[in-house]
Design a protein around this motif. Structure first.
Motif, PDB file in Angstrom:
ATOM      1  N   ARG A  41     -22.697 -49.229 -25.069  1.00 38.37           N
ATOM      2  CA  ARG A  41     -21.317 -49.023 -24.430  1.00 38.37           C
ATOM      3  C   ARG A  41     -21.072 -47.664 -25.051  1.00 38.37           C
ATOM      4  NH1 ARG A  41     -19.515 -53.950 -22.184  1.00 38.37           N
ATOM      5  NH2 ARG A  41     -20.901 -55.698 -22.859  1.00 38.37           N
ATOM      6  N   VAL A  42     -20.452 -46.995 -23.993  1.00 35.10           N
ATOM      7  CA  VAL A  42     -19.894 -45.706 -24.037  1.00 35.10           C
ATOM      8  C   VAL A  42     -18.499 -45.703 -24.072  1.00 35.10           C
ATOM      9  CG1 VAL A  42     -19.859 -43.038 -23.671  1.00 35.10           C
ATOM     10  CG2 VAL A  42     -22.097 -44.525 -23.522  1.00 35.10           C
ATOM     11  N   TYR A  43     -17.761 -45.353 -25.380  1.00 33.43           N
ATOM     12  CA  TYR A  43     -16.234 -45.470 -25.122  1.00 33.43           C
ATOM     13  C   TYR A  43     -15.858 -43.986 -25.276  1.00 33.43           C
ATOM     14  CZ  TYR A  43     -16.386 -50.410 -25.586  1.00 33.43           C
ATOM     15  OH  TYR A  43     -16.867 -51.871 -25.446  1.00 33.43           O
ATOM     16  N   THR A  44     -14.759 -43.654 -24.704  1.00 34.77           N
ATOM     17  CA  THR A  44     -13.942 -42.323 -25.006  1.00 34.77           C
ATOM     18  C   THR A  44     -12.671 -42.403 -25.137  1.00 34.77           C
ATOM     19  OG1 THR A  44     -13.963 -41.922 -22.607  1.00 34.77           O
ATOM     20  CG2 THR A  44     -15.681 -41.103 -23.457  1.00 34.77           C
ATOM     21  N   ARG A  45     -11.958 -41.554 -25.653  1.00 31.90           N
ATOM     22  CA  ARG A  45     -10.561 -41.075 -25.662  1.00 31.90           C
ATOM     23  C   ARG A  45     -10.487 -39.608 -26.057  1.00 31.90           C
ATOM     24  NH1 ARG A  45      -8.709 -43.795 -31.212  1.00 31.90           N
ATOM     25  NH2 ARG A  45     -10.013 -42.476 -32.819  1.00 31.90           N
ATOM     26  N   ARG A  46      -9.103 -39.017 -25.646  1.00 30.99           N
ATOM     27  CA  ARG A  46      -9.027 -37.627 -25.740  1.00 30.99           C
ATOM     28  C   ARG A  46      -8.981 -37.306 -27.201  1.00 30.99           C
ATOM     29  NH1 ARG A  46      -9.308 -34.385 -22.068  1.00 30.99           N
ATOM     30  NH2 ARG A  46      -8.948 -35.133 -20.034  1.00 30.99           N
ATOM     31  N   GLN A  47      -9.438 -36.207 -27.747  1.00 32.07           N
ATOM     32  CA  GLN A  47      -9.419 -35.986 -29.088  1.00 32.07           C
ATOM     33  C   GLN A  47      -8.078 -35.694 -29.765  1.00 32.07           C
ATOM     34  OE1 GLN A  47     -12.111 -32.592 -30.044  1.00 32.07           O
ATOM     35  NE2 GLN A  47     -14.079 -33.646 -29.660  1.00 32.07           N
ATOM     36  N   GLN A  48      -7.045 -35.123 -29.028  1.00 31.77           N
ATOM     37  CA  GLN A  48      -5.676 -34.900 -29.537  1.00 31.77           C
ATOM     38  C   GLN A  48      -5.047 -36.218 -29.972  1.00 31.77           C
ATOM     39  OE1 GLN A  48      -6.787 -33.515 -26.742  1.00 31.77           O
ATOM     40  NE2 GLN A  48      -5.260 -33.800 -24.928  1.00 31.77           N
ATOM     41  N   GLU A  49      -5.562 -37.295 -29.094  1.00 35.79           N
ATOM     42  CA  GLU A  49      -4.749 -38.844 -29.145  1.00 35.79           C
ATOM     43  C   GLU A  49      -5.082 -39.466 -30.481  1.00 35.79           C
ATOM     44  OE1 GLU A  49      -5.765 -40.536 -25.741  1.00 35.79           O
ATOM     45  OE2 GLU A  49      -4.535 -39.531 -24.331  1.00 35.79           O
TER      46      GLU A  49
END
Length: 66
Positions: free
Chosen positions: A55-63
């Motif tokens: 499973r691939v999860y992401t979030r913006r780095q600045q967050e």
């Protein structure tokens, strides 16, 4: 802070492409290995080739830094 969002479920041979695709515009990536029975998608071809499923999860780095 925004939580991680699942963006894909794929086999290990495609992970580098996915990671590169999301890191380029500034996303942080988290991978979790998944068992075929935990995944709703068809995984027969991945199982037959002996690939691990992730499973691939992401979030913006600045967050992530807030």
């Amino acid at each position: 802070m925004m939580d991680w969002q699942e963006v894909a479920i794929d086999g290990e041979t495609h992970l580098k492409r996915l990671v590169d695709m999301y890191e380029e515009p500034g996303f942080e990536i988290r991978l979790e290995e998944a068992k075929p029975e935990e995944v709703e998608h068809c995984t027969q071809c991945l199982q037959e080739s002996g690939e691990k499923i992730y499973r691939v999860y992401t979030r913006r780095q600045q967050e992530a830094q807030k």
